[in-house]
Design a protein around this motif. Structure first.
Motif, short mmCIF file in Angstrom:
data_model
loop_
_atom_site.label_atom_id
_atom_site.label_comp_id
_atom_site.label_asym_id
_atom_site.label_seq_id
_atom_site.Cartn_x
_atom_site.Cartn_y
_atom_site.Cartn_z
N ALA A 15 63.54 11.15 -66.42
CA ALA A 15 63.56 11.93 -67.66
C ALA A 15 62.17 12.44 -68.00
CB ALA A 15 64.12 11.09 -68.80
N ASP A 16 61.16 11.70 -67.56
CA ASP A 16 59.80 12.24 -67.59
C ASP A 16 58.99 11.53 -66.53
OD1 ASP A 16 59.49 9.78 -69.13
OD2 ASP A 16 57.57 10.56 -69.80
N GLU A 17 57.91 12.18 -66.13
CA GLU A 17 57.05 11.61 -65.11
C GLU A 17 55.61 12.06 -65.34
OE1 GLU A 17 55.88 9.38 -63.37
OE2 GLU A 17 57.27 9.31 -61.66
N ARG A 18 54.71 11.18 -65.04
CA ARG A 18 53.29 11.50 -65.11
C ARG A 18 52.90 12.19 -63.80
NH1 ARG A 18 52.54 6.26 -67.50
NH2 ARG A 18 53.44 6.35 -69.61
N VAL A 19 52.06 13.21 -63.89
CA VAL A 19 51.69 13.96 -62.69
C VAL A 19 50.52 13.24 -62.02
CG1 VAL A 19 51.02 16.20 -61.75
CG2 VAL A 19 52.56 16.09 -63.72
N VAL A 20 50.89 12.23 -61.28
CA VAL A 20 49.97 11.39 -60.49
C VAL A 20 50.68 11.08 -59.18
CG1 VAL A 20 48.84 10.36 -62.52
CG2 VAL A 20 50.92 9.29 -61.57
N PRO A 21 49.97 10.56 -58.17
CA PRO A 21 50.67 10.16 -56.94
C PRO A 21 51.78 9.16 -57.24
CG PRO A 21 48.29 10.19 -56.59
CD PRO A 21 48.51 10.42 -58.07
N LEU A 22 52.82 9.19 -56.42
CA LEU A 22 54.03 8.38 -56.69
C LEU A 22 53.76 6.87 -56.62
CD1 LEU A 22 56.73 10.47 -54.82
CD2 LEU A 22 56.24 10.43 -57.28
N ASP A 23 52.64 6.48 -55.97
CA ASP A 23 52.32 5.06 -55.92
C ASP A 23 51.22 4.68 -56.91
OD1 ASP A 23 50.24 6.35 -54.71
OD2 ASP A 23 50.24 5.16 -52.87
N HIS A 24 50.87 5.61 -57.79
CA HIS A 24 49.82 5.38 -58.79
C HIS A 24 50.33 4.45 -59.89
CE1 HIS A 24 46.95 6.35 -62.02
NE2 HIS A 24 46.15 6.81 -61.08
N GLU A 25 49.43 3.67 -60.46
CA GLU A 25 49.87 2.71 -61.49
C GLU A 25 50.44 3.39 -62.73
OE1 GLU A 25 45.55 1.95 -63.71
OE2 GLU A 25 46.48 0.35 -62.53
N ASP A 26 50.10 4.67 -62.96
CA ASP A 26 50.64 5.38 -64.12
C ASP A 26 51.99 6.04 -63.84
OD1 ASP A 26 48.55 4.78 -65.84
OD2 ASP A 26 47.38 6.55 -65.26
N SER A 27 52.45 6.02 -62.59
CA SER A 27 53.68 6.72 -62.22
C SER A 27 54.91 5.97 -62.72
CB SER A 27 53.74 6.86 -60.70
OG SER A 27 55.04 7.19 -60.26
N ASN A 28 55.82 6.68 -63.37
CA ASN A 28 57.10 6.06 -63.75
C ASN A 28 57.90 5.67 -62.52
OD1 ASN A 28 56.62 6.20 -66.49
ND2 ASN A 28 57.77 8.10 -66.78
N HIS A 29 57.80 6.46 -61.46
CA HIS A 29 58.50 6.11 -60.22
C HIS A 29 57.96 4.80 -59.66
CE1 HIS A 29 60.49 6.38 -56.38
NE2 HIS A 29 59.33 6.36 -55.75
N ALA A 30 56.65 4.65 -59.64
CA ALA A 30 56.07 3.40 -59.13
C ALA A 30 56.51 2.21 -59.98
CB ALA A 30 54.55 3.49 -59.11
N LEU A 31 56.55 2.41 -61.30
CA LEU A 31 56.96 1.34 -62.21
C LEU A 31 58.42 0.96 -61.98
CD1 LEU A 31 56.44 -0.48 -64.69
CD2 LEU A 31 57.05 1.48 -66.13
N ASN A 32 59.31 1.96 -61.91
CA ASN A 32 60.72 1.67 -61.68
C ASN A 32 60.96 1.04 -60.31
OD1 ASN A 32 62.83 2.76 -63.85
ND2 ASN A 32 61.04 4.11 -63.90
N THR A 33 60.18 1.49 -59.32
CA THR A 33 60.30 0.91 -57.98
C THR A 33 59.89 -0.56 -58.01
OG1 THR A 33 59.91 3.04 -56.93
CG2 THR A 33 59.52 1.08 -55.59
N ARG A 34 58.79 -0.84 -58.67
CA ARG A 34 58.29 -2.22 -58.72
C ARG A 34 59.25 -3.13 -59.47
NH1 ARG A 34 53.69 -0.69 -60.35
NH2 ARG A 34 53.87 -1.15 -62.58
#
Length: 258
Positions: free
Chosen positions: A74-93
């Motif tokens: 629904a939203d994402e921070r424009v950072v690499p997908l493995d960056h600590e600020d990434s929502n994708h990285a957070l949801n993956t973790r």
């Protein structure tokens, strides 16, 4: 044809995090079952913050049909997908690395387009169009379920108080370069996309959210972004909170039942 008025929010409160997570998982499984029976798949949008942790009830849950899920952000921070600020990285973790969700069913932004936010937002919008435009005749995508949190300022997704994006009526995905909360560069679903979902569930916990939740639910006329999320009919809006977060709310509570 005009839409009828949005349904009133349904507020369900729970004694603590464990009860909240169990009920939320049951709610998600029911939404999944209804969606799969209807069309063979389950389209879900998630956000970041504390939300991924609240989805722990889906881990090792045999009722979850992960191969039927299509997950978007629904939203994402424009950072690499493995960056600590990434929502994708957070949801993956917190979740995706612990469940058998096919990687091809997780729809991320394209970090290669990070230097051009307009192109990045357009590309993610096209990702939504691939999923929805051929299946729904509506002007906006109709997600089976959108899962959201709120910030202390009442923001949700990357829709912040007083920001021009709150007035966006046409785009599905928009970008923001001046987020008041770091990182400043983000992409986000717009309010029309949120408000065409079949179901939206806000998940809020902790006493630090009590004042914000009171304003959102009891004083919607103040126009905080989270108050503006009101799905059009036949969509439904649910709030899953613990008692600490709801301690100042006057809005009527509804006992949780499936």
């Amino acid at each position: 044809m005009p839409h009828s008025a949005p349904a009133a929010p349904v507020l369900c409160t729970f004694p603590g995090p464990a009860e909240l997570q169990t009920a939320l998982a049951s709610f998600i499984v029911r939404a999944q079952r209804e969606s799969i029976e209807k069309k063979g798949r389950f389209t879900v949008a998630v956000s970041g913050g504390s939300l991924p942790h609240q989805l722990a009830g889906l881990i090792d849950n045999p009722a979850v049909k992960w191969d039927k899920w299509q997950v978007y952000y629904a939203d994402e921070r424009v950072v690499p997908l493995d960056h600590e600020d990434s929502n994708h990285a957070l949801n993956t973790r917190e979740l995706f690395s612990k469940v058998p969700l096919p990687a091809s069913h997780i729809h991320t932004i394209d970090p290669a387009l990070a230097d051009d936010l307009e192109e990045l937002a357009d590309a993610y919008e096209k990702e939504l169009i691939r999923e929805f435009a051929m299946k729904d005749s509506a002007r906006f995508p109709i997600f089976d379920l959108v899962l959201l949190g709120i910030g202390p300022d009442g923001h949700t997704c990357s829709l912040f108080p007083g920001h021009a994006l709150l007035s966006e009526e046409d785009r599905w995905v928009a970008y923001i370069e001046d987020s008041p909360k770091p990182p400043p560069r983000r992409v986000t679903f717009t309010l029309p996309v949120l408000n065409h979902a079949a179901r939206i569930a806000f998940v809020v916990s902790g006493a630090q959210k009590a004042d914000t939740l009171h304003t959102v639910l009891d004083e919607p006329e103040k126009g905080l972004p989270a108050s503006r999320v009101r799905p059009v009919s036949p969509g439904h809006l649910y709030w899953f909170t613990d008692e600490a977060a709801a301690s100042k709310v006057e809005y009527p509570k509804t006992p949780f039942k499936l």
